[in-house]
Design a protein around this motif. Sequence first.
Motif, mmCIF file in Angstrom:
data_model
loop_
_atom_site.group_PDB
_atom_site.id
_atom_site.type_symbol
_atom_site.label_atom_id
_atom_site.label_comp_id
_atom_site.label_asym_id
_atom_site.label_seq_id
_atom_site.Cartn_x
_atom_site.Cartn_y
_atom_site.Cartn_z
ATOM 1 N N LYS A 107 -1.265 15.740 0.116
ATOM 2 C CA LYS A 107 -0.900 16.513 1.309
ATOM 3 C C LYS A 107 -0.697 15.648 2.548
ATOM 4 N N THR A 108 -1.248 14.428 2.554
ATOM 5 C CA THR A 108 -1.177 13.594 3.755
ATOM 6 C C THR A 108 -0.130 12.482 3.674
ATOM 7 N N VAL A 109 0.523 12.336 2.549
ATOM 8 C CA VAL A 109 1.517 11.261 2.360
ATOM 9 C C VAL A 109 2.804 11.615 3.095
ATOM 10 N N LYS A 110 3.369 10.642 3.798
ATOM 11 C CA LYS A 110 4.630 10.815 4.531
ATOM 12 C C LYS A 110 5.616 9.750 4.058
ATOM 13 N N ALA A 111 6.881 10.150 3.866
ATOM 14 C CA ALA A 111 7.910 9.202 3.433
ATOM 15 C C ALA A 111 9.142 9.327 4.323
ATOM 16 N N THR A 112 9.768 8.177 4.634
ATOM 17 C CA THR A 112 11.029 8.151 5.368
ATOM 18 C C THR A 112 11.986 7.226 4.623
ATOM 19 N N TYR A 113 13.280 7.496 4.784
ATOM 20 C CA TYR A 113 14.299 6.656 4.147
ATOM 21 C C TYR A 113 15.455 6.482 5.119
ATOM 22 N N ARG A 114 15.666 5.236 5.534
ATOM 23 C CA ARG A 114 16.762 4.913 6.461
ATOM 24 C C ARG A 114 17.357 3.556 6.097
ATOM 25 N N ASP A 115 18.665 3.501 6.106
ATOM 26 C CA ASP A 115 19.398 2.243 5.911
ATOM 27 C C ASP A 115 18.919 1.455 4.694
ATOM 28 N N GLY A 116 18.679 2.144 3.587
ATOM 29 C CA GLY A 116 18.299 1.475 2.351
ATOM 30 C C GLY A 116 16.842 1.049 2.279
ATOM 31 N N LEU A 117 16.022 1.483 3.236
ATOM 32 C CA LEU A 117 14.605 1.107 3.240
ATOM 33 C C LEU A 117 13.743 2.361 3.149
ATOM 34 N N LEU A 118 12.986 2.467 2.062
ATOM 35 C CA LEU A 118 12.062 3.570 1.857
ATOM 36 C C LEU A 118 10.687 3.132 2.351
ATOM 37 N N LYS A 119 10.075 3.951 3.192
ATOM 38 C CA LYS A 119 8.750 3.637 3.724
ATOM 39 C C LYS A 119 7.837 4.830 3.456
ATOM 40 N N ILE A 120 6.718 4.559 2.780
ATOM 41 C CA ILE A 120 5.754 5.597 2.432
ATOM 42 C C ILE A 120 4.417 5.236 3.066
ATOM 43 N N LYS A 121 3.874 6.173 3.846
ATOM 44 C CA LYS A 121 2.577 5.970 4.491
ATOM 45 C C LYS A 121 1.544 6.832 3.763
ATOM 46 N N ILE A 122 0.495 6.165 3.283
ATOM 47 C CA ILE A 122 -0.538 6.832 2.508
ATOM 48 C C ILE A 122 -1.881 6.639 3.212
ATOM 49 N N PRO A 123 -2.375 7.672 3.900
ATOM 50 C CA PRO A 123 -3.678 7.543 4.555
ATOM 51 C C PRO A 123 -4.786 7.321 3.523
ATOM 52 N N LYS A 124 -5.756 6.484 3.888
ATOM 53 C CA LYS A 124 -6.892 6.236 3.000
ATOM 54 C C LYS A 124 -7.847 7.416 3.083
ATOM 55 N N LEU A 125 -8.374 7.785 1.943
ATOM 56 C CA LEU A 125 -9.389 8.828 1.927
ATOM 57 C C LEU A 125 -10.711 8.208 2.365
ATOM 58 N N GLN A 126 -11.407 8.913 3.206
ATOM 59 C CA GLN A 126 -12.704 8.429 3.662
ATOM 60 C C GLN A 126 -13.776 8.940 2.701
ATOM 61 N N GLY A 127 -14.384 8.006 2.038
ATOM 62 C CA GLY A 127 -15.460 8.360 1.116
ATOM 63 C C GLY A 127 -16.768 8.503 1.874
ATOM 64 N N LYS A 128 -17.768 8.884 1.177
ATOM 65 C CA LYS A 128 -19.077 9.048 1.795
ATOM 66 C C LYS A 128 -19.894 7.795 1.528
ATOM 67 N N LYS A 129 -20.479 7.267 2.569
ATOM 68 C CA LYS A 129 -21.316 6.088 2.429
ATOM 69 C C LYS A 129 -22.711 6.543 1.990
ATOM 70 N N ILE A 130 -23.231 5.892 0.998
ATOM 71 C CA ILE A 130 -24.548 6.229 0.455
ATOM 72 C C ILE A 130 -25.553 5.212 0.957
ATOM 73 N N ASP A 131 -26.598 5.718 1.553
ATOM 74 C CA ASP A 131 -27.690 4.851 2.001
ATOM 75 C C ASP A 131 -28.771 4.800 0.927
ATOM 76 N N PHE A 132 -29.434 3.660 0.851
ATOM 77 C CA PHE A 132 -30.523 3.490 -0.118
ATOM 78 C C PHE A 132 -31.786 4.166 0.402
ATOM 79 N N ILE A 133 -32.523 4.713 -0.495
ATOM 80 C CA ILE A 133 -33.802 5.322 -0.151
ATOM 81 C C ILE A 133 -34.889 4.329 -0.516
ATOM 82 N N ASP A 134 -35.816 4.101 0.407
ATOM 83 C CA ASP A 134 -36.903 3.146 0.128
ATOM 84 C C ASP A 134 -38.015 3.754 -0.645
#
Length: 154
Positions: free
Chosen positions: A127-154
């Motif tokens: 749903k977040t990917v965007k693509a453009t095509y101009r003058d023979g150049l295809l450009k695709i922007k793919i946002p990184k998914l933000q994962g969840k950071k896991i903290d260690f339990i002592d």
Amino acid sequence: MEKKPDKPKQGGEHFGEWMKYVHHFFQEQPVRGVLQSIDDFFKQPFPYTSFPVDVRELENQHIVTAELPGVKKEQISIDILGNSLTISVKHQDIYTEEDEANKVFRRREHLQRSSRTIALPSPIDVKTVKATYRDGLLKIKIPKLQGKKIDFID
């Protein structure tokens, strides 16, 4: 009067007759059409199987660029599955020839396909990917998914 037997033909004469038959055979339809198709195939440069692709990773997105000179936007398809992005290019030419006088109709199709698949390190949110095509150049922007950071339990 006694008829003399025909003089046996020399080897060169037989070869000349044989070559005449072979030449005639290759000028007849459909053999000539098949040979023309084979000839046309080898006159064309072999289709390239890939195209230049560049993948850049930025802090919050991946940017994929592909160089596709001479390709129309309608010929490009982009497919995403999991963490893989596939860029496909389909080029089709249809040639038709008609000759009413000789009752000849010929239709040939030439199809070229090329694709590149890029595997990214994380799943892609379609749903977040965007693509453009101009003058023979295809450009695709793919946002990184933000994962969840896991903290260690002592």
